[in-house]
Design an enzyme around this catalytic site. Structure first.
Site, PDB file in Angstrom:
ATOM      1  N   ASP A  27       5.044   0.271  -0.240  1.00 24.08           N
ATOM      2  CA  ASP A  27       5.312   0.370  -1.560  1.00 24.08           C
ATOM      3  C   ASP A  27       6.786   0.891  -2.175  1.00 24.08           C
ATOM      4  OD1 ASP A  27       4.640  -0.518  -4.211  1.00 24.08           O
ATOM      5  OD2 ASP A  27       3.478   1.537  -4.806  1.00 24.08           O
ATOM      6  N   ASN A  79      -0.118 -10.697  -4.652  1.00 22.23           N
ATOM      7  CA  ASN A  79       1.364 -10.999  -4.753  1.00 22.23           C
ATOM      8  C   ASN A  79       1.669 -12.142  -5.158  1.00 22.23           C
ATOM      9  OD1 ASN A  79       2.147  -8.855  -2.022  1.00 22.23           O
ATOM     10  ND2 ASN A  79       1.916  -8.483  -4.224  1.00 22.23           N
TER      11      ASN A  79
END
Length: 250
Positions: A27, A79
């Site tokens: 991340d 996503n």
């Protein structure tokens, strides 16, 4: 990572308590890019290009330290909700990384395994994943696992659908349903659960990743954004893991 650093740090680790399976939530790419955009020579829609540059060194370092399974959360089911430009960039990077890593995987006898709803990926990417997986499938001692179009909830839904199908068709009985049986229907049925889950970027959540598998996994969160993540950060996480007492709920 230099050979000297690898030797020194490998010597500082306890081989008896080394995690066999390390999973990473990579991340911080977008935050990193916002902070460094003016200095970036390659323009990126989201910073994933710079995050991808970290991968070879981390993959090589993990396996050189004795990790048997390395799982990377590359693309979540959520996503797909991001911009078309960002999704296209990610798929392009997947193609490039698969090409780049294949010789290393073959040379070092590392198997590639991909988990997630792969059928929803572009056909050309599905074909490339299948090609790399096929060319490395004879290797089994060490594995690189890429979670692509993966979500923990989605995995459980797919697993329960397959289990229900087998119940209806009397391949299994209701009395036979157990935790171990359910595990056999998961994407990760052939690999052990993670011992250590690392999350970069400082967020204190697991983001729908390996929900079934991390019940007793040790969590390590670092504020370091993924494009800045170095082999010594990986070593810090492993050393922290080795100072913990794992009881498995006992």
């Amino acid at each position: 990572m230099s050979l000297t650093l690898k030797q020194a740090d490998q010597a500082s680790l306890s081989m008896q308590s080394l995690p066999k399976h390390v999973a990473i939530i990579m991340d911080g790419n977008r935050r990193w890019y916002r902070q460094h955009q003016a200095q970036c020579s390659i323009k990126s829609s989201s910073g994933h290009y710079y995050g991808a540059k970290v991968l070879p060194n981390i993959i090589e370092s993990a396996f050189s330290l004795g990790i048997e399974v390395l799982t990377l959360f590359a693309f979540s089911t959520e996503n797909f909700l991001r911009s078309a430009e960002e999704v296209a960039e990610l798929f392009s990077l997947f193609h490039a990384q698969l090409d780049e890593q294949l010789p290393y995987l073959i040379e070092n006898k590392i198997r590639l395994r991909c988990i997630g709803n792969l059928l929803a990926l572009p056909p050309d990417l599905q074909q490339q994943i299948a090609k790399v997986a096929s060319e490395t499938q004879r290797h089994g001692m060490r594995e690189l696992v890429l979670a692509i179009n993966y979500g923990g909830k989605d995995e459980l839904v797919r697993a329960f659908k397959k289990l229900h199908h087998d119940l209806v068709n009397k391949k299994i009985s209701l009395d036979s349903v157990s935790e171990e049986l359910i595990r056999l229907y998961l994407d990760t049925s052939e690999i052990p659960d993670p011992d250590l889950l690392i999350r970069t970027g400082g967020e204190m959540r697991v983001s729908n990743f390996l929900l079934w598998q991390i019940a007793y996994t040790e969590l390590y969160v670092t504020d370091v954004l993924w494009p800045d993540f170095k082999p010594y950060h990986l070593l810090d996480a492993i050393k922290a893991y080795q100072h913990r007492s794992r009881r498995g709920g006992k």
